[in-house]
Scaffold this motif. Structure first.
Motif, PDB file in Angstrom:
ATOM      1  N   VAL A 271       0.666  -1.113  -0.069  1.00  0.00           N
ATOM      2  CA  VAL A 271      -0.015   0.105   0.070  1.00  0.00           C
ATOM      3  C   VAL A 271       0.843   1.055   0.178  1.00  0.00           C
ATOM      4  O   VAL A 271       1.760   1.236   0.948  1.00  0.00           O
ATOM      5  CB  VAL A 271      -0.969  -0.053   1.253  1.00  0.00           C
ATOM      6  CG1 VAL A 271      -1.778   1.169   1.082  1.00  0.00           C
ATOM      7  CG2 VAL A 271      -1.811  -1.214   1.319  1.00  0.00           C
ATOM      8  N   ARG A 272       0.729   2.004  -1.200  1.00  0.00           N
ATOM      9  CA  ARG A 272       1.750   3.325  -1.144  1.00  0.00           C
ATOM     10  C   ARG A 272       1.426   4.340  -0.116  1.00  0.00           C
ATOM     11  O   ARG A 272       2.250   4.977   0.673  1.00  0.00           O
ATOM     12  CB  ARG A 272       1.458   3.869  -2.562  1.00  0.00           C
ATOM     13  CG  ARG A 272       2.212   3.265  -3.686  1.00  0.00           C
ATOM     14  CD  ARG A 272       3.494   2.880  -3.593  1.00  0.00           C
ATOM     15  NE  ARG A 272       4.266   4.002  -3.274  1.00  0.00           N
ATOM     16  CZ  ARG A 272       4.423   4.827  -4.636  1.00  0.00           C
ATOM     17  NH1 ARG A 272       4.326   4.399  -5.945  1.00  0.00           N
ATOM     18  NH2 ARG A 272       5.145   6.021  -4.356  1.00  0.00           N
ATOM     19  N   ALA A 273       0.144   4.578   0.293  1.00  0.00           N
ATOM     20  CA  ALA A 273      -0.093   5.694   1.406  1.00  0.00           C
ATOM     21  C   ALA A 273      -0.079   5.071   2.779  1.00  0.00           C
ATOM     22  O   ALA A 273      -0.177   3.918   3.079  1.00  0.00           O
ATOM     23  CB  ALA A 273      -1.579   5.959   0.856  1.00  0.00           C
ATOM     24  N   THR A 274       0.389   6.096   3.391  1.00  0.00           N
ATOM     25  CA  THR A 274       0.570   5.697   4.942  1.00  0.00           C
ATOM     26  C   THR A 274      -0.568   5.367   5.573  1.00  0.00           C
ATOM     27  O   THR A 274      -1.608   6.329   5.597  1.00  0.00           O
ATOM     28  CB  THR A 274       1.567   6.991   5.684  1.00  0.00           C
ATOM     29  OG1 THR A 274       2.630   7.033   4.736  1.00  0.00           O
ATOM     30  CG2 THR A 274       1.847   6.342   6.993  1.00  0.00           C
ATOM     31  N   ARG A 275      -0.625   4.240   6.328  1.00  0.00           N
ATOM     32  CA  ARG A 275      -1.982   3.737   7.022  1.00  0.00           C
ATOM     33  C   ARG A 275      -1.899   3.829   8.504  1.00  0.00           C
ATOM     34  O   ARG A 275      -2.621   3.597   9.261  1.00  0.00           O
ATOM     35  CB  ARG A 275      -2.290   2.580   6.410  1.00  0.00           C
ATOM     36  CG  ARG A 275      -3.111   2.613   4.959  1.00  0.00           C
ATOM     37  CD  ARG A 275      -4.382   3.459   4.927  1.00  0.00           C
ATOM     38  NE  ARG A 275      -4.798   3.590   3.711  1.00  0.00           N
ATOM     39  CZ  ARG A 275      -4.617   4.514   2.834  1.00  0.00           C
ATOM     40  NH1 ARG A 275      -4.262   5.631   3.384  1.00  0.00           N
ATOM     41  NH2 ARG A 275      -5.478   4.649   1.623  1.00  0.00           N
ATOM     42  N   GLY A 276      -0.722   3.821   9.214  1.00  0.00           N
ATOM     43  CA  GLY A 276      -0.433   3.814  10.455  1.00  0.00           C
ATOM     44  C   GLY A 276       0.132   2.590  10.986  1.00  0.00           C
ATOM     45  O   GLY A 276       0.919   2.866  12.169  1.00  0.00           O
ATOM     46  N   GLY A 277       0.356   1.845  10.575  1.00  0.00           N
ATOM     47  CA  GLY A 277       0.732   0.456  10.895  1.00  0.00           C
ATOM     48  C   GLY A 277       2.036   0.135  10.420  1.00  0.00           C
ATOM     49  O   GLY A 277       2.912  -0.842  11.004  1.00  0.00           O
ATOM     50  N   GLU A 278       2.651   1.026   9.745  1.00  0.00           N
ATOM     51  CA  GLU A 278       4.051   0.738   9.311  1.00  0.00           C
ATOM     52  C   GLU A 278       4.955   1.268  10.437  1.00  0.00           C
ATOM     53  O   GLU A 278       4.870   1.872  11.171  1.00  0.00           O
ATOM     54  CB  GLU A 278       4.321   1.618   8.046  1.00  0.00           C
ATOM     55  CG  GLU A 278       3.206   1.538   6.806  1.00  0.00           C
ATOM     56  CD  GLU A 278       2.070   2.309   7.004  1.00  0.00           C
ATOM     57  OE1 GLU A 278       1.303   2.136   5.690  1.00  0.00           O
ATOM     58  OE2 GLU A 278       1.816   2.876   8.171  1.00  0.00           O
ATOM     59  N   VAL A 279       5.926   0.457  10.139  1.00  0.00           N
ATOM     60  CA  VAL A 279       7.352   0.737  11.051  1.00  0.00           C
ATOM     61  C   VAL A 279       7.738   2.263  10.995  1.00  0.00           C
ATOM     62  O   VAL A 279       8.217   2.250   9.534  1.00  0.00           O
ATOM     63  CB  VAL A 279       8.442  -0.422  11.114  1.00  0.00           C
ATOM     64  CG1 VAL A 279       9.483  -0.125  12.082  1.00  0.00           C
ATOM     65  CG2 VAL A 279       7.943  -1.605  11.382  1.00  0.00           C
TER      66      VAL A 279
END
Length: 678
Positions: free
Chosen positions: A417-425
């Motif tokens: 997923v290109r857009a930031t969704r919050g669960g990324e490190v």
């Protein structure tokens, strides 16, 4: 400066009164620390000179275009003008002078270096060659066809005085032709052509053929035919005046008056490093002479202004990273440096003697692989910037990696997923042993054992209030969560969420419980735009009692962590300046962007603050340990002792002498008569 291979004889050029005619001084005894001028050469021609010194140090030759003059150095006042053949001389003549290895012959080649010739705007004057016996000056009859009429690049004797080596460009100028011919008959003994991407050079007076701009550069001995090859760690261009050592200036700092140079022995492939004085400006360095030093290493003679300096070059490793663009990380013990690119993980030891690499899977689109060392310096964790963990690799065997992509399930779901969704490190920090802590974009903190991927502390929110979880165009989209381990306090970290970077709230957590210890209410934090930058905006001191914070108002402030208050004073750090850490006493060390200096700022005494020039180039790491600053550019590592009294003692030990009479005349009145540093 010209030098014999053993450094016994030097011919130094200078222009005391300016003008086009240099003064040529014969110098001996430099290696013994007792340089002595044996006399000046008379009759030196005016103009741009080509020069050559015979390997035995008995003869010297020079030309400014038309005639060649030959000196017997035991009688420098009576040069001999060598007779020339009937040749057309180009207006912009190039070429070379070269003595044979036994010093009994001298050759001169001349070619057309004019721009109109190179552009095809006029006819090129054909190249020609002449040779003489030494010391008689008698001409040596030469056959036709020794040189190509056009495209000549280099020509010199090989190690055999009867043999000539030439390098010339082919008609398409994309390749070079290498020929070895008998000097007196013109017989072709060897010929080869480089590939489109390769290059060739003659070095060590034609005794070596250097192949460059290829995957594995090498030097090949040249005699009556090509001989043994020696692998070279780097491409070679500039050489010292003995022509036996390749000279790579690497990083220079004109304001500091030095360059960090690497010398490569073209006969063995061994490398050495030295600091070359430049007199405040970057010179051509064609005058540096490198010579073997008893006991190992090299002695390097450097003419600077009116002085001849003697500096030492120490052996160093020659290993290099396969690529130079990526993300770097230095191990906590300082013994290794890791590099991640889109294709592989590479590791070099600090001495550059061992290189290891392992392939990495392709990173998701828009994500860069980043390396993080565990606190025990035994593993490298590879993770994706605003992405997911990838794997953990033991430094002893990079092929024995452990996959970590399942440790943060939500981050794995968002891999594509290109857009930031919050669960990324968003940030990682080393704790103790192989344990790491990770902070996600939405502000969840997790503790993981990187050795096997075990989740030791399940994800929890570091701040009970809502945290930015991606999406939209809020200011948090340009921020980045920050996380740093607290030395001397196992399991403790300082964390800043993306929202916290704007409000200045720093949260102290013990992730082993987990338990929030206390918040520190700072000002808005200056966050580097990319994690490829040297450091972040947070730095603990060695025992974790003080925390330096780089704020967006251009100041670095220091917190007494246990008392939850800032200490008096602040260090300037504006724009893209980077916080490195704590220096001696009450000082903070920062890198001044674009200035090639670090600032050591004493928070209690502005007048005790100062700057230290460091190597030019992009840093990949900077740290301070036990009063020592270490700077790494990926190819160069510098270490400085930041204590002024220790710097002074080191300077005195390096000088090791009294002022000269000329130096004393420049000193202010009242200077003690005793030697400095006494």
């Amino acid at each position: 400066m010209d030098a014999t291979p053993d450094g016994r004889v030097l011919v130094v050029q200078s222009k005391p009164g300016g003008g086009d005619r240099p003064t040529m001084t014969v110098v001996t005894g430099a290696l013994q620390g007792k340089p002595r001028a044996r006399g000046h050469l008379t009759g030196v021609p005016e103009g741009k000179l080509l020069t050559a010194l015979s390997p035995d140090g008995r003869h010297f030759a020079a030309t400014a275009g038309e005639e060649v003059r030959l000196w017997r150095l035991s009688d420098p006042g009576h040069p001999v003008t060598l007779k020339l053949g009937d040749h057309e001389l180009p207006e912009d003549a190039g070429g070379a002078l070269d003595f044979s290895s036994d010093g009994t012959r001298l050759l001169r080649t001349t070619d057309d270096n004019g721009i109109p010739c190179a552009n095809g705007d006029r006819r090129c004057v054909p190249a020609f060659i002449e040779a003489w016996h030494v010391p008689s000056g008698a001409r040596i009859p030469l056959p036709d066809g020794l040189l190509p009429e056009t495209g000549l690049n280099e020509a010199a004797f090989t190690s055999d005085a009867e043999t000539l080596a030439t390098i010339s460009y082919t008609h398409d100028e994309l390749r070079q032709r290498i020929e070895v011919r008998d000097l007196t008959t013109g017989r072709l003994r060897h010929a080869s052509t480089t590939s489109d991407l390769g290059g060739a050079l003659l070095r060590d007076g034609g005794e070596l053929l250097i192949r460059t701009k290829i995957r594995e550069p090498y030097a090949q001995q040249l005699g009556r035919a090509p001989g043994r090859r020696t692998a070279l760690p780097v491409d070679v261009g500039t050489v010292d005046t003995t022509a036996r050592y390749g000279l790579d200036l690497g990083a220079d700092n004109p304001e500091a008056g030095y360059a960090e140079a690497t010398l490569t022995d073209l006969h063995t492939g061994r490398t050495y490093r030295t600091r070359v004085p430049t007199g405040g400006e970057v010179a051509a360095y064609s005058g540096v002479a490198a010579l073997p030093r008893p006991g190992g290493g090299l002695t390097v003679l450097v003419p600077v202004g009116t002085a001849l300096m003697v500096v030492r070059a120490e052996p160093v490793g020659a290993e290099r990273f396969l690529e130079d663009a990526g993300k770097y990380s230095v191990s906590p013990d300082g013994r290794h440096i890791a590099l991640t690119t889109g294709r592989r993980l590479e590791v070099l030891d600090a001495s550059r003697t061992r290189h290891r690499a392992v392939s990495l899977p392709p990173a998701p689109e828009g994500v860069d692989w980043l390396p993080l060392w565990t606190a025990d310096s035994q593993r490298i964790v590879v993770w994706g910037e605003q992405g997911n963990l990838q794997g953990s690799y033991p430094v002893r065997d990079l092929d024995d990696g452990v996959a970590l992509d399942d440790v943060v399930p939500k981050a794995k779901e968002l891999d594509r997923v290109r857009a930031t969704r919050g669960g990324e490190v968003d940030a990682l920090a080393a704790l103790q042993g192989s344990e790491i802590a990770l902070l996600t974009v939405e502000g969840r903190l997790t503790r993981v054992d990187a050795a096997d991927g075990t989740v030791l502390t399940r994800p929890f929110l570091v701040h009970p209030a809502p945290n930015w979880s991606g999406g939209g165009f809020d200011r948090e989209i340009l921020a980045r969560g920050q996380l740093v381990g607290r030395p001397g306090h196992p399991g403790q970290v300082a964390a800043i969420t993306r929202t916290g970077t704007l409000t200045g709230e720093i949260l102290l957590w013990d992730v082993t419980v987990p338990r929030r210890i206390s918040p520190l209410q700072s000002r808005a934090v200056s966050v580097p735009f990319s994690t490829s930058y040297v450091t972040g905006p947070l730095a603990f001191d060695a025992d974790g009692s003080r925390l330096a914070v780089q704020n967006i108002d251009g100041q670095v402030r220091v917190w007494d962590v246990d008392r939850r208050r800032t200490l008096p004073g602040a260090a300037p750090a504006t724009g893209n300046d980077a916080l490195i850490g704590f220096g001696p006493g009450h000082s903070v060390v920062t890198s001044v962007f674009g200035k090639d200096v670090v600032r050591i700022h004493d928070l209690t005494d502005d007048e005790a603050s100062g700057t230290l020039p460091v190597a030019d180039g992009d840093w990949v790491a900077g740290s301070v340990r036990n009063h020592r600053l270490t700077v790494d550019t990926g190819t160069l590592r510098q270490t400085f002792d930041l204590r002024p009294d220790e710097q002074f003692r080191t300077l005195c030990a390096a000088a090791g002498r009294d002022y000269t009479n000329a130096e004393r005349q420049l000193l202010p009145e009242g200077t003690p008569a005793e030697p400095p540093c006494g």
